[in-house]
Design a protein around this motif. Structure first.
Motif, PDB file in Angstrom:
ATOM      1  N   PRO A 313     -18.393 -25.034 -29.934  1.00  0.00           N
ATOM      2  CA  PRO A 313     -17.732 -23.600 -29.827  1.00  0.00           C
ATOM      3  C   PRO A 313     -18.716 -22.502 -30.491  1.00  0.00           C
ATOM      4  N   ASP A 314     -19.972 -22.864 -31.223  1.00  0.00           N
ATOM      5  CA  ASP A 314     -20.550 -21.524 -31.365  1.00  0.00           C
ATOM      6  C   ASP A 314     -21.478 -21.277 -30.807  1.00  0.00           C
ATOM      7  N   TYR A 318     -19.155 -20.193 -27.054  1.00  0.00           N
ATOM      8  CA  TYR A 318     -18.463 -19.368 -28.096  1.00  0.00           C
ATOM      9  C   TYR A 318     -17.688 -18.948 -27.390  1.00  0.00           C
ATOM     10  N   ASN A 321     -14.276 -20.226 -26.413  1.00  0.00           N
ATOM     11  CA  ASN A 321     -13.878 -20.351 -27.948  1.00  0.00           C
ATOM     12  C   ASN A 321     -12.749 -19.461 -28.928  1.00  0.00           C
ATOM     13  N   ARG A 322     -13.609 -18.118 -29.269  1.00  0.00           N
ATOM     14  CA  ARG A 322     -13.257 -16.942 -29.465  1.00  0.00           C
ATOM     15  C   ARG A 322     -12.311 -16.107 -28.954  1.00  0.00           C
ATOM     16  N   LYS A 324      -9.540 -17.804 -26.732  1.00  0.00           N
ATOM     17  CA  LYS A 324      -8.623 -19.411 -27.267  1.00  0.00           C
ATOM     18  C   LYS A 324      -7.686 -18.507 -28.475  1.00  0.00           C
ATOM     19  N   HIS A 349     -15.567 -10.509 -32.405  1.00  0.00           N
ATOM     20  CA  HIS A 349     -15.415 -11.498 -32.347  1.00  0.00           C
ATOM     21  C   HIS A 349     -15.708 -12.285 -30.947  1.00  0.00           C
TER      22      HIS A 349
END
Lengths: 462, 626
Positions: A313-314, A318, A321-322, A324, A349
């Motif tokens: 996720p990071d 990235y 994930n951001r 969503k 973000h």
């Protein structure tokens, strides 16, 4: 077939035009929120993204009115010319300096032009013209009757042989775009398959595509895995597993045919079965090879992320994930206009929150209610286009209308699908919503030409 | 043609189907699934904890004995730290260049835009010199935090110290987060949960690189830090300070209890140290030094050592004998020195006499009467029964028992019973065994020299029990907690197995110990205070060069006063200083006088104690064998 007496606006489909205005309006307000900066907060500030979008909207309306004043015969006459120009531009853009690793922009002053956005228009016009000229040749039906499909690559090979010009019209710009490289826009060109499907070509192609996508997804999911055959202590790779499964299915079908089909029909079916089995096995191998050899690492990553093979996720995940998190945190009613804390220009973000991931700002601020409203709006627009297409007496207009509908559908499907994690990250804009002059202008022109052609449906006697 | 016409429905269906899938997915993500809301909060919000100041601690006279002081951490935001004269900065902050470089690299690796700690806990006095120059170093700034401050350099063992939680603490107690401080010993640990307060939380919005961009929802969810509760402990800080002064240059402990309530009035362990040493950036360094000290200043001798009670134990023996009915107040036994050594004194004609003169053979006989009651024919079986009766009595005086003291890390004394001699003594691998011992084997317990062990705190409690004529309250420190009551357990009366009427003669003996000629603790006499006490000397041994050597006895005194309305019960242990009447008794009397009258009149006695240096030199104090 000149239009006489009537006002040129009298037959315009105001419903579709209304949806267009709503989308552009919501789009601009959303861009205002997504890219807000205190220095450029004026509504017509050309230093801001929403200001530029408004300017491009003005340009779009200007061209739109010109289009409405044109004659539809004029548009038809220059269909190939427009196609030629876009192909020329697509070839030319390959010689410009690369921006972000792709040769896809012509810079003009402070603004950039993406010829690939206009190529869709060119292909839609050229395809309409081409199919209009070849009308009456029921190639598709003949083919579908003479062969059982499965034995000759599901009709793909004879289709290409018999409709070489159609393949060329779609394929040439598609390949030029792939050379930029711009995989996203390239994928949009497969939208024309839906158009061909409606026009009676390649009935099996649609089915073929759906099955192919399913097989491809399964192949990619299991290809890295290995499993132990139950009962035996033999370790198999995922690919071997799929091939074995396919062979098993082949055997079952063979037995079914032998048991239930008349002997005189069996031979054709056996051939079809063998052919499709062979193709499937080749396809599975091709997918695996293509995945590991043709795709670039970041494309592989995006596919893996969508399939859930990577969970990072990071890092690699990235963006998605951001995106969503932004959408999911919107809740039922949303955080309110200009209240986004993930998909905005201050927090940043969510990357590309005013272009490719514009849906995130909308969903975060407007919640499920807003997202649902937007989905409904796009669906109504698409269905309206189908209705318009179906009421045409002119095949030219019908083909063009379906082209527009399918192009919009693809953009909508891929852009929203990517934001909510159902499709891999492919950078294509959401029609009328994403910030971007070229896309707004080209989408508008597609829409205005459709409106123009439709407005003359009553006097075009074909 | 119909076939192809119907394809428009297929296309429309595909459009609608995709929208239905999207709607379902959006509904799930935005309405049903909570994980994205949490994820969004995790990404976009920065939860800042605000630390509460710890609760203030007062003594029984409302004197502030622990307060807080603001210390300063120096933080740095590497991106803002430009053109730094590191040589000057290092000098200003009093750190080494290597440390500075290391910390700065760590900070840069962590984040260029977020702040990292560079130096921690600069005391206010030092920060006063740093503050005026800090402006020269952009990117460096101070963050205040409160730490403990002890106005008087007193009561280090009692108050305890604090340090940062470690990974194990965090795992065990999820409340704590890295960087938190926790009470490690003493009152700080016992009342950790009351004193620590409630942390506050501030939610801030942060951008993709972690820079704060504003408060979340206008601070709607922010909470303020709440300071820890004030507590008042029962210790009299003046008495505590006086006790520590008297115990300077001595090893040992003093514990004083108010018999009426069980409140601990003083708890001195010597050598002590300045509690302020274990605060701030030098904590680790100072702790190391204290830990290395051969006199073990970190050890709390009042609670963590147990000694043989020596002759003080004779009071308990007398009480048990009376209660068991094996002797009367007039019982007399000869001073038979062949049984057990004694000093020269007239024959004890009764219990009061025996306590006053501390006659060893007398209590040998008392012990024998208690333990060999003749209930069984076999001497061994009889002793086994008798010892267990005796042990029950001794335990009812709180020895070796859980006294529910609100203090961490208490050691308990030890009362040997039948099981102990059967299976554990002298060693678990080779015990005496069942019916292999009798009173003659274990008689030293009757004069407090055998396997009985008592801690100074228990000894003070025994003094309180005698003062109360048979009952006691669990010794405790807590007197008041802000907004809540002290535990009910400290109001509950606990009874020893000896009835009140048996105490008079023993107390009379204890009074005569101090007041009459021939008493063992005449140095403890203070006119009008009617101090009752009992001396003791505990033999002790150490292994030196592989040889078990006997050292000079520990000097012990147990007392309470005044006789008829006891206000204080006390135990004094002075290690390796000899006879109990010499040092421990006068020291105890000074404490009693100070507590009851507020001042000490006999300055000669006071100076004698103050000037005495009784710290043994280990190589020279091996007791000369007679």
């Amino acid at each position: 077939m000149r239009q006489t007496g009537d006002n040129i606006f009298s037959n315009v489909d105001w419903a579709l035009f209304g949806i267009y205005l709503i989308l552009v309006f919501l789009g601009v307000t959303n861009i205002y929120s997504a890219s807000y900066s205190p220095e450029h907060s004026g509504i017509f500030d050309l230093g801001s993204e929403h200001g530029k979008q408004l300017m491009w909207f003005g340009i779009s309306i200007f061209f739109g009115i010109i289009i409405l004043f044109l004659e539809s015969s004029f548009i038809r006459k220059y269909s190939y010319a427009v196609y030629g120009v876009t192909c020329f531009l697509l070839a030319g853009v390959l010689f410009t300096p690369a921006v972000n690793g792709a040769h896809s922009w012509f810079g003009i002053g402070g603004f950039g032009i993406q010829p690939s956005e206009f190529a869709k228009l060119g292909v839609a016009l050229a395809l309409a013209q081409l199919l209009d000229q070849t009308k009456g040749q029921m190639i598709g039906r003949q083919r579908s009757r003479t062969s059982m499909g499965l034995s000759n690559l599901w009709g793909l090979v004879p289709f290409i042989q018999q409709n070489f010009r159609i393949v060329l019209v779609i394929g040439l710009p598609a390949i030029l775009i792939l050379l930029q490289p711009d995989a996203g826009t390239f994928i949009v060109f497969t939208a024309f398959i839906l158009v061909l499907y409606r026009e009676g070509y390649a009935g099996n192609i649609l089915l073929f595509m759906i099955i192919a996508v399913i097989v491809a997804v399964i192949t990619l999911i299991v290809s890295d895995n290995s499993f132990i055959l139950p009962g035996l202590k033999i370790k198999l790779t995922g690919k071997t597993g799929i091939v074995l499964t396919l062979l098993l299915f082949g055997l079952i079908f063979y037995l079914l045919i032998r048991s239930f089909v008349l002997p005189r029909n069996r031979k054709t079916l056996y051939r079809a079965l063998f052919g499709s089995l062979l193709i499937s096995i080749l396809f599975v191998n091709f997918i695996e090879w293509g995945y590991s050899s043709i795709l670039q690492p970041h494309q592989k990553e995006r596919i893996d992320l969508t399939l859930g093979k990577i969970d990072d996720p990071d890092g690699k995940g990235y963006n998605i994930n951001r995106a969503k998190a932004a959408i999911g945190s919107g809740g039922f009613l949303g955080k309110g206009y200009r209240q986004a804390v993930l998909a905005n220009a201050e927090q940043r973000h969510v990357p590309m929150q005013s272009t490719d991931f514009i849906f995130c700002t909308w969903s975060e601020e407007r919640g499920f209610i807003g997202s649902f409203f937007l989905v409904i709006l796009y669906t109504i627009m698409l269905i309206r286009m189908v209705v318009i297409a179906e009421r045409q007496r002119s095949r030219y207009t019908r083909v063009f209308a379906y082209s527009v509908a399918c192009i919009f559908f693809y953009h909508y499907m891929i852009n929203v699908g990517m934001a909510i994690g159902l499709a891999p990250v492919i950078g294509i804009p959401l029609p009328f919503f994403s910030y971007g002059g070229s896309s707004l202008l080209s989408f508008s022109m597609l829409l205005f030409i459709l409106l123009k052609l439709d407005s003359e449906r009553k006097i075009v006697l074909q | 043609m119909r076939n192809i016409e119907s394809r428009k429905y297929v296309i429309a269906l595909i459009f609608v189907l995709v929208s239905i899938i999207f709607t379902t997915r959006l509904f799930y993500m935005q309405v049903v699934d909570e994980q994205w809301k949490e994820r969004a909060a995790q990404i976009s919000e920065n939860k800042i904890t605000t630390y509460p100041a710890r609760g203030i601690v007062y003594d029984r006279n409302k004197e502030k004995i622990i307060s807080n002081e603001i210390y300063y951490d120096i933080h740095v935001i590497p991106a803002n730290a430009k053109d730094v004269d590191s040589v000057e900065l290092v000098k200003l902050l009093d750190i080494s260049m290597e440390e500075y470089t290391k910390k700065m690299n760590q900070a840069r690796n962590y984040s260029m835009k977020k702040s990292s700690e560079l130096v921690r806990q600069i005391p206010p006095s030092e920060f006063a010199e740093v503050a005026p120059h800090l402006y020269k170093f952009p990117g460096f700034y101070e963050v205040a935090r409160t730490l403990r401050m002890y106005p008087k350099k007193v009561g280090a063992h009692l108050l305890g110290y604090m340090n940062e939680v470690n990974d194990r603490d965090i795992e065990r107690m999820p409340y704590y987060k890295s960087g938190d401080f926790i009470g490690r010993s003493g009152i700080e640990r016992a009342y950790e949960e009351v004193l620590r307060g409630t942390r506050g939380v501030k939610y801030l919005l942060q951008d993709a690189v972690g820079v704060t961009t504003g408060s979340y929802e206008g601070g709607k969810y922010d909470t303020l830090a709440l300071q820890g509760k004030k507590i008042t402990i029962s210790v009299d800080w003046i008495l505590q300070e006086y006790g520590e002064k008297l115990m300077r240059n001595k090893l040992g402990s003093v514990v004083a209890i108010e018999p009426k309530t069980g409140e601990i009035l003083a708890m001195v362990s010597s050598p002590g140290y300045d509690p302020n040493l274990l605060v701030g950036r030098r904590l680790g360094e100072n702790y190391g030094k204290l830990e290395q000290d051969t006199l073990l200043p970190l050890q709390n001798r009042a609670t963590n050592s147990s000694y043989p009670p020596g002759s003080t134990f004779k009071t308990i023996m007398a009480l048990i004998g009376l209660q068991e009915g094996v002797l009367t107040t007039e019982s007399s036994f000869p001073c038979t020195k062949s049984l057990v050594g004694c000093h020269n004194h007239p024959t004890a004609r009764g219990i009061s006499d025996a306590v006053k003169m501390s006659c060893n053979p007398y209590f040998y006989y008392v012990g024998k009467k208690i333990i060999q009651q003749g209930k069984k024919k076999s001497h061994f079986a009889d002793a086994a029964i008798g010892l267990d009766i005796w042990a029950k009595y001794v335990e009812s005086f709180g020895i070796g028992q859980d006294l529910h003291v609100d203090f961490p890390g208490l050691v308990r004394g030890h009362v040997p019973n039948t099981d102990y001699y059967n299976t554990e003594f002298p060693s678990k691998s080779n015990p005496y065994g069942e019916f292999a011992w009798a009173y003659s084997t274990i008689y030293s317990n009757s004069i407090g020299q055998g396997e009985v062990l008592v801690t100074p705190l228990e000894m003070a409690n025994v003094a309180a029990i005698i003062a109360n004529r048979g009952h006691y309250y669990y010794p405790h420190f807590i007197k008041e907690i802000e907004d809540s009551d002290i535990p009910e357990i400290y109001r509950q009366k606990n009874k020893s197995m000896v009835d009140p009427e048996h105490f008079d003669q023993v107390i009379d003996g204890m009074w005569r110990v101090v007041h009459e000629a021939g008493g063992t603790a005449r140095r403890a006499r203070v006119d009008s205070l009617n101090i009752c006490g009992k001396t003791g000397t505990a033999e002790n041994f150490r292994i030196i060069n592989g040889k078990r050597e006997q050292f000079t006895d520990h000097s012990i005194f147990m007392a309470f006063a005044p006789k008829d309305d006891p206000q204080i019960a006390i135990s004094v242990y002075i290690e390796n200083s000899g006879f109990g009447g010499t040092w421990a008794a006068p020291l105890a009397s000074l404490m009693i006088e100070k507590y009851i009258t507020g001042e000490v009149k006999d300055t000669v006695k006071e100076n004698r104690i103050l000037n005495a240096d009784l710290i043994p030199n280990w190589s020279n104090i091996v007791k000369k064998k007679k």
